[in-house]
Motif scaffolding. Structure first.
Motif, PDB file in Angstrom:
ATOM      1  N   LYS A 121      44.449  42.922  21.099  1.00  0.00           N
ATOM      2  CA  LYS A 121      45.403  41.913  21.554  1.00  0.00           C
ATOM      3  C   LYS A 121      44.644  40.592  21.695  1.00  0.00           C
ATOM      4  N   GLU A 122      45.346  39.502  21.401  1.00  0.00           N
ATOM      5  CA  GLU A 122      44.668  38.208  21.437  1.00  0.00           C
ATOM      6  C   GLU A 122      44.791  37.591  22.828  1.00  0.00           C
ATOM      7  N   HIS A 123      43.824  37.917  23.711  1.00  0.00           N
ATOM      8  CA  HIS A 123      43.804  37.318  25.050  1.00  0.00           C
ATOM      9  C   HIS A 123      43.004  36.021  24.993  1.00  0.00           C
ATOM     10  N   GLU A 124      41.827  36.111  24.443  1.00  0.00           N
ATOM     11  CA  GLU A 124      40.907  34.984  24.395  1.00  0.00           C
ATOM     12  C   GLU A 124      40.408  34.857  22.961  1.00  0.00           C
ATOM     13  N   PRO A 125      40.701  33.731  22.303  1.00  0.00           N
ATOM     14  CA  PRO A 125      40.382  33.609  20.870  1.00  0.00           C
ATOM     15  C   PRO A 125      38.938  33.956  20.499  1.00  0.00           C
ATOM     16  N   ILE A 126      37.964  33.526  21.296  1.00  0.00           N
ATOM     17  CA  ILE A 126      36.555  33.796  20.943  1.00  0.00           C
ATOM     18  C   ILE A 126      36.275  35.295  21.044  1.00  0.00           C
ATOM     19  N   GLU A 127      36.751  35.901  22.112  1.00  0.00           N
ATOM     20  CA  GLU A 127      36.562  37.346  22.300  1.00  0.00           C
ATOM     21  C   GLU A 127      37.243  38.130  21.162  1.00  0.00           C
ATOM     22  N   THR A 187      37.928  37.027  18.129  1.00  0.00           N
ATOM     23  CA  THR A 187      37.165  36.815  16.889  1.00  0.00           C
ATOM     24  C   THR A 187      35.935  37.696  16.848  1.00  0.00           C
ATOM     25  N   MET A 188      35.204  37.783  17.963  1.00  0.00           N
ATOM     26  CA  MET A 188      33.968  38.583  18.007  1.00  0.00           C
ATOM     27  C   MET A 188      34.278  40.070  17.804  1.00  0.00           C
ATOM     28  N   LYS A 189      35.350  40.538  18.433  1.00  0.00           N
ATOM     29  CA  LYS A 189      35.730  41.953  18.283  1.00  0.00           C
ATOM     30  C   LYS A 189      36.086  42.257  16.829  1.00  0.00           C
ATOM     31  N   TRP A 190      36.889  41.362  16.242  1.00  0.00           N
ATOM     32  CA  TRP A 190      37.302  41.612  14.870  1.00  0.00           C
ATOM     33  C   TRP A 190      36.151  41.460  13.884  1.00  0.00           C
ATOM     34  N   ARG A 191      35.238  40.539  14.169  1.00  0.00           N
ATOM     35  CA  ARG A 191      34.076  40.384  13.275  1.00  0.00           C
ATOM     36  C   ARG A 191      33.304  41.697  13.198  1.00  0.00           C
ATOM     37  N   GLU A 192      33.125  42.326  14.349  1.00  0.00           N
ATOM     38  CA  GLU A 192      32.403  43.607  14.393  1.00  0.00           C
ATOM     39  C   GLU A 192      33.203  44.704  13.691  1.00  0.00           C
ATOM     40  N   SER A 193      34.521  44.725  13.927  1.00  0.00           N
ATOM     41  CA  SER A 193      35.380  45.737  13.292  1.00  0.00           C
ATOM     42  C   SER A 193      35.374  45.604  11.770  1.00  0.00           C
ATOM     43  N   ILE A 194      35.445  44.357  11.296  1.00  0.00           N
ATOM     44  CA  ILE A 194      35.440  44.112   9.840  1.00  0.00           C
ATOM     45  C   ILE A 194      34.101  44.543   9.256  1.00  0.00           C
ATOM     46  N   ASN A 215      44.711  54.664  12.566  1.00  0.00           N
ATOM     47  CA  ASN A 215      45.636  53.556  12.322  1.00  0.00           C
ATOM     48  C   ASN A 215      45.172  52.766  11.111  1.00  0.00           C
ATOM     49  N   TYR A 216      46.140  52.169  10.425  1.00  0.00           N
ATOM     50  CA  TYR A 216      45.830  51.289   9.297  1.00  0.00           C
ATOM     51  C   TYR A 216      46.356  49.896   9.651  1.00  0.00           C
ATOM     52  N   ILE A 217      45.428  48.964   9.819  1.00  0.00           N
ATOM     53  CA  ILE A 217      45.756  47.667  10.403  1.00  0.00           C
ATOM     54  C   ILE A 217      46.051  46.625   9.321  1.00  0.00           C
ATOM     55  N   SER A 218      47.143  45.889   9.530  1.00  0.00           N
ATOM     56  CA  SER A 218      47.571  44.839   8.596  1.00  0.00           C
ATOM     57  C   SER A 218      46.649  43.622   8.687  1.00  0.00           C
ATOM     58  N   PRO A 219      46.486  42.884   7.575  1.00  0.00           N
ATOM     59  CA  PRO A 219      45.642  41.673   7.578  1.00  0.00           C
ATOM     60  C   PRO A 219      46.147  40.569   8.506  1.00  0.00           C
ATOM     61  N   ILE A 220      47.399  40.672   8.956  1.00  0.00           N
ATOM     62  CA  ILE A 220      47.926  39.683   9.917  1.00  0.00           C
ATOM     63  C   ILE A 220      46.963  39.548  11.094  1.00  0.00           C
ATOM     64  N   TYR A 221      46.323  40.668  11.463  1.00  0.00           N
ATOM     65  CA  TYR A 221      45.467  40.689  12.650  1.00  0.00           C
ATOM     66  C   TYR A 221      44.033  40.233  12.387  1.00  0.00           C
ATOM     67  N   PHE A 222      43.575  40.326  11.140  1.00  0.00           N
ATOM     68  CA  PHE A 222      42.139  40.088  10.940  1.00  0.00           C
ATOM     69  C   PHE A 222      41.768  39.099   9.841  1.00  0.00           C
ATOM     70  N   LEU A 223      42.730  38.678   9.009  1.00  0.00           N
ATOM     71  CA  LEU A 223      42.356  37.867   7.850  1.00  0.00           C
ATOM     72  C   LEU A 223      41.813  36.493   8.247  1.00  0.00           C
ATOM     73  N   ASP A 224      42.434  35.845   9.229  1.00  0.00           N
ATOM     74  CA  ASP A 224      41.930  34.543   9.682  1.00  0.00           C
ATOM     75  C   ASP A 224      40.505  34.660  10.206  1.00  0.00           C
ATOM     76  N   THR A 225      40.256  35.727  10.953  1.00  0.00           N
ATOM     77  CA  THR A 225      38.903  35.961  11.472  1.00  0.00           C
ATOM     78  C   THR A 225      37.928  36.180  10.316  1.00  0.00           C
TER      79      THR A 225
END
Length: 255
Positions: free
Chosen positions: A3-9, A11-18, A59-69
């Motif tokens: 969930k997008e609570h804090e943009p930096i947090e 981004t960091m979470k998604w960077r690691e996930s990607i 789960n299979y996650i859509s790019p809506i959540y991670f493409l910008d990151t």
């Protein structure tokens, strides 16, 4: 799914996930059917998903959540390259027609031209004839000389070219004349409420007339119910995509 609570947090979470998804080869194409006027499946669009396993749940996650990151963190290139590779591998073992989204960045930076030239060199004309490249509308393609060269070479190889998200940019109509694509995919924002939005209806009618004169086939996406399908079919659109016909799925019938 974060969930997008804090943009930096976020981004960091998604960077690691990607990063993990790339390392573990958890980039997975899902395939959504595209149908003709009789609602027969004629081809599929490949859509990127990231596989995430949490406990026993997958789960299979859509790019809506991670493409910008992915773009911000310079991981987009690796994601896109993996998707293109997997779609080409699928075309080798499956006789379906598959379209894949690419951006101007893909064409210029990840060496998509080289990938296509390799395909041609191996004389794999069967794969070329079943591949459709959907170029995402983001800017004026006619200003990108490299893109025009890419399109010419791809078309010579038998690859079909589609312009995605058509009808929203101010310069679209003029530069279509330079590209001469095989397909225009009408932007979903114009289609989803066309049964009750007179402005969208008027604009799509103009696109249909324009396309017929240039002998370009039209695809309507975001067709989510019978009312929308009836309207776009009556307008003379050729092909249709949306949840009314089928959601994106991991497997094709030929798997």
């Amino acid at each position: 799914e974060f969930k997008e609570h804090e943009p930096i947090e976020y981004t960091m979470k998604w960077r690691e996930s990607i990063k993990q998804a790339i390392y573990n080869k958890d980039i997975v194409p899902f395939y959504q059917p595209i149908v003709n006027k009789k609602q027969e499946i004629i081809k599929y669009e490949a859509l990127m998903r990231i596989k995430q396993v949490v406990g026993e749940e997958t789960n299979y996650i859509s790019p809506i959540y991670f493409l910008d990151t992915a773009v911000k963190t310079k991981q987009y290139e690796a994601l896109s390259t993996e998707m293109i590779k997997q779609v080409l591998d699928k075309l080798e073992v499956c006789d379906a027609i598959i379209s894949i989204n690419v951006s101007y960045y893909d064409i210029k930076e990840i060496g998509l031209l080289n990938i296509i030239q390799e395909l041609i060199k191996t004389k794999n004309t069967d794969i070329c004839s079943r591949l459709i490249i959907e170029i995402i509308e983001t800017s004026n393609i006619s200003e990108c000389e490299y893109c025009i060269e890419f399109i010419q070479i791809a078309k010579q190889a038998g690859i079909k070219i589609a312009i995605d998200d058509f009808g929203t940019g101010y310069s679209n109509f003029t530069h279509i004349l330079d590209i001469k694509p095989d397909y225009l995919k009408i932007d979903g924002s114009l289609i989803k409420n066309i049964h009750k939005d007179e402005n969208a209806l008027a604009l799509v009618k103009a696109i249909v007339e324009f396309s017929k004169k240039l002998e370009i086939k039209l695809i309507a996406e975001f067709v989510h119910n019978k009312e929308v399908f009836d309207v776009v079919k009556k307008l003379g659109i050729d092909e249709f995509q949306g949840y009314y016909f089928g959601e994106p799925k991991k497997h094709l019938p030929c798997d």
